[in-house]
Design a protein around this motif. Structure first.
Motif, PDB file in Angstrom:
ATOM      1  N   GLY A  30       7.210   7.178  -7.868  1.00  0.00           N
ATOM      2  CA  GLY A  30       8.274   7.305  -6.879  1.00  0.00           C
ATOM      3  C   GLY A  30       7.826   7.179  -5.438  1.00  0.00           C
ATOM      4  O   GLY A  30       8.644   7.268  -4.522  1.00  0.00           O
ATOM      5  N   ALA A  31       6.540   6.945  -5.187  1.00  0.00           N
ATOM      6  CA  ALA A  31       6.044   6.829  -3.814  1.00  0.00           C
ATOM      7  C   ALA A  31       6.522   5.521  -3.180  1.00  0.00           C
ATOM      8  O   ALA A  31       6.680   4.498  -3.851  1.00  0.00           O
ATOM      9  N   ASP A  32       6.734   5.574  -1.871  1.00  0.00           N
ATOM     10  CA  ASP A  32       7.109   4.392  -1.097  1.00  0.00           C
ATOM     11  C   ASP A  32       5.873   3.531  -0.827  1.00  0.00           C
ATOM     12  O   ASP A  32       4.736   4.000  -0.928  1.00  0.00           O
ATOM     13  N   ALA A  33       6.126   2.288  -0.447  1.00  0.00           N
ATOM     14  CA  ALA A  33       5.043   1.377  -0.093  1.00  0.00           C
ATOM     15  C   ALA A  33       5.341   0.687   1.229  1.00  0.00           C
ATOM     16  O   ALA A  33       6.500   0.407   1.547  1.00  0.00           O
ATOM     17  N   TRP A  34       4.279   0.429   1.987  1.00  0.00           N
ATOM     18  CA  TRP A  34       4.347  -0.446   3.142  1.00  0.00           C
ATOM     19  C   TRP A  34       3.901  -1.825   2.699  1.00  0.00           C
ATOM     20  O   TRP A  34       3.008  -1.949   1.863  1.00  0.00           O
ATOM     21  N   ARG A  35       4.507  -2.849   3.266  1.00  0.00           N
ATOM     22  CA  ARG A  35       4.063  -4.232   3.040  1.00  0.00           C
ATOM     23  C   ARG A  35       3.288  -4.677   4.267  1.00  0.00           C
ATOM     24  O   ARG A  35       3.712  -4.425   5.405  1.00  0.00           O
ATOM     25  N   TYR A  36       2.176  -5.354   4.030  1.00  0.00           N
ATOM     26  CA  TYR A  36       1.340  -5.859   5.110  1.00  0.00           C
ATOM     27  C   TYR A  36       1.034  -7.331   4.890  1.00  0.00           C
ATOM     28  O   TYR A  36       1.051  -7.807   3.741  1.00  0.00           O
ATOM     29  N   GLU A  37       0.726  -8.014   5.985  1.00  0.00           N
ATOM     30  CA  GLU A  37       0.341  -9.418   5.918  1.00  0.00           C
ATOM     31  C   GLU A  37      -0.708  -9.691   6.990  1.00  0.00           C
ATOM     32  O   GLU A  37      -0.658  -9.125   8.084  1.00  0.00           O
TER      33      GLU A  37
ATOM     34  N   VAL B 194       0.856  -1.189   0.000  1.00  0.00           N
ATOM     35  CA  VAL B 194       0.000   0.000   0.000  1.00  0.00           C
ATOM     36  C   VAL B 194       0.891   1.238   0.000  1.00  0.00           C
ATOM     37  O   VAL B 194       1.956   1.238   0.624  1.00  0.00           O
ATOM     38  N   ARG B 195       0.447   2.247  -0.723  1.00  0.00           N
ATOM     39  CA  ARG B 195       1.204   3.496  -0.728  1.00  0.00           C
ATOM     40  C   ARG B 195       1.379   3.985   0.708  1.00  0.00           C
ATOM     41  O   ARG B 195       0.411   4.013   1.473  1.00  0.00           O
ATOM     42  N   ALA B 196       2.585   4.370   1.051  1.00  0.00           N
ATOM     43  CA  ALA B 196       2.869   4.844   2.401  1.00  0.00           C
ATOM     44  C   ALA B 196       2.074   6.102   2.734  1.00  0.00           C
ATOM     45  O   ALA B 196       1.807   6.365   3.914  1.00  0.00           O
TER      46      ALA B 196
ATOM     47  N   GLN C 271      -0.739  -6.813   9.607  1.00  0.00           N
ATOM     48  CA  GLN C 271       0.465  -6.371  10.311  1.00  0.00           C
ATOM     49  C   GLN C 271       1.494  -5.861   9.314  1.00  0.00           C
ATOM     50  O   GLN C 271       1.731  -6.508   8.286  1.00  0.00           O
ATOM     51  N   ARG C 272       2.126  -4.750   9.627  1.00  0.00           N
ATOM     52  CA  ARG C 272       3.171  -4.209   8.759  1.00  0.00           C
ATOM     53  C   ARG C 272       4.399  -5.100   8.855  1.00  0.00           C
ATOM     54  O   ARG C 272       4.882  -5.390   9.940  1.00  0.00           O
ATOM     55  N   ILE C 273       4.890  -5.555   7.681  1.00  0.00           N
ATOM     56  CA  ILE C 273       6.035  -6.478   7.677  1.00  0.00           C
ATOM     57  C   ILE C 273       7.225  -5.947   6.885  1.00  0.00           C
ATOM     58  O   ILE C 273       8.266  -6.597   6.842  1.00  0.00           O
ATOM     59  N   GLY C 274       7.075  -4.794   6.256  1.00  0.00           N
ATOM     60  CA  GLY C 274       8.206  -4.298   5.486  1.00  0.00           C
ATOM     61  C   GLY C 274       7.908  -2.980   4.797  1.00  0.00           C
ATOM     62  O   GLY C 274       6.831  -2.402   4.951  1.00  0.00           O
ATOM     63  N   HIS C 275       8.898  -2.536   4.044  1.00  0.00           N
ATOM     64  CA  HIS C 275       8.837  -1.240   3.380  1.00  0.00           C
ATOM     65  C   HIS C 275       9.605  -1.321   2.062  1.00  0.00           C
ATOM     66  O   HIS C 275      10.657  -1.960   2.001  1.00  0.00           O
ATOM     67  N   TYR C 276       9.050  -0.726   1.018  1.00  0.00           N
ATOM     68  CA  TYR C 276       9.743  -0.605  -0.258  1.00  0.00           C
ATOM     69  C   TYR C 276       9.903   0.871  -0.578  1.00  0.00           C
ATOM     70  O   TYR C 276       8.920   1.615  -0.584  1.00  0.00           O
ATOM     71  N   GLU C 277      11.115   1.284  -0.857  1.00  0.00           N
ATOM     72  CA  GLU C 277      11.346   2.668  -1.264  1.00  0.00           C
ATOM     73  C   GLU C 277      11.081   2.824  -2.753  1.00  0.00           C
ATOM     74  O   GLU C 277      11.422   1.931  -3.538  1.00  0.00           O
ATOM     75  N   ARG C 278      10.471   3.938  -3.110  1.00  0.00           N
ATOM     76  CA  ARG C 278      10.200   4.289  -4.512  1.00  0.00           C
ATOM     77  C   ARG C 278       9.570   3.116  -5.272  1.00  0.00           C
ATOM     78  O   ARG C 278       9.982   2.759  -6.362  1.00  0.00           O
ATOM     79  N   TYR C 279       8.559   2.516  -4.686  1.00  0.00           N
ATOM     80  CA  TYR C 279       7.934   1.303  -5.207  1.00  0.00           C
ATOM     81  C   TYR C 279       7.010   1.585  -6.385  1.00  0.00           C
ATOM     82  O   TYR C 279       6.954   0.816  -7.336  1.00  0.00           O
TER      83      TYR C 279
END
Length: 157
Positions: free
Chosen positions: A146-153, A117-119, A134-142
């Protein structure tokens, strides 16, 4: 178009070829970049490794969509995309689509559903966290812009 009443029943079903125009139209109004094309939707409608879901009210009003991917050899499903029409936001459509996506993953014997999901998408982040993701990670410039993303599971029981 009149807004959907907060009490309207949301029905989620598997998308059909006749939904293609509505799917593409919602994609174009929901996302500025990283859109699914008509051809991609067409492929996903017939795919063994994807499920396209649509939400409607009163059996006719197209309110939203979700696309779930299933990879062979893994028990983790991926929510690739979710979108609701502007008139349906905040009225339970996203929750109904997520519930249906989770059930689809469980039917495929998946033990978790993951998503990005977009940060900067605070409303979506709140929804996912409220529903147990639950937030499990982060991607820069995903994303393409160029927006970052949070990873969830979410673990599926």
């Amino acid at each position: 178009m009149t807004p959907m009443p907060a009490t309207a029943a949301v029905r989620v079903r598997r998308a059909e070829l006749s939904d293609l125009d509505d799917l593409v139209a919602l994609e174009e109004t929901s996302f500025a970049t990283d859109r699914l094309s008509r051809a991609q939707y067409r492929r996903h409608l017939d795919s063994e490794t994807a499920q396209v879901l649509v939400a409607s009210a009163n059996h006719r009003r197209f309110l939203g969509t979700a696309v779930v991917f299933f990879r062979k050899g893994t028990q983790v499903a991926r929510l690739y995309s979710i979108a609701t029409s502007t008139t349906a936001r905040g009225k339970g459509v996203g929750s109904a689509l997520l519930d249906a996506a989770e059930h689809a993953a469980k039917r495929r014997r998946c033990h978790a559903l993951r998503l990005e999901v977009r940060a900067d998408n605070d409303a979506a982040v709140r929804l996912y966290e409220r529903l147990g993701y639950q937030r499990i990670g982060h991607y820069e410039r995903y994303y393409g812009d160029g927006a970052d993303a949070w990873r969830y599971e979410k673990k599926l029981g």
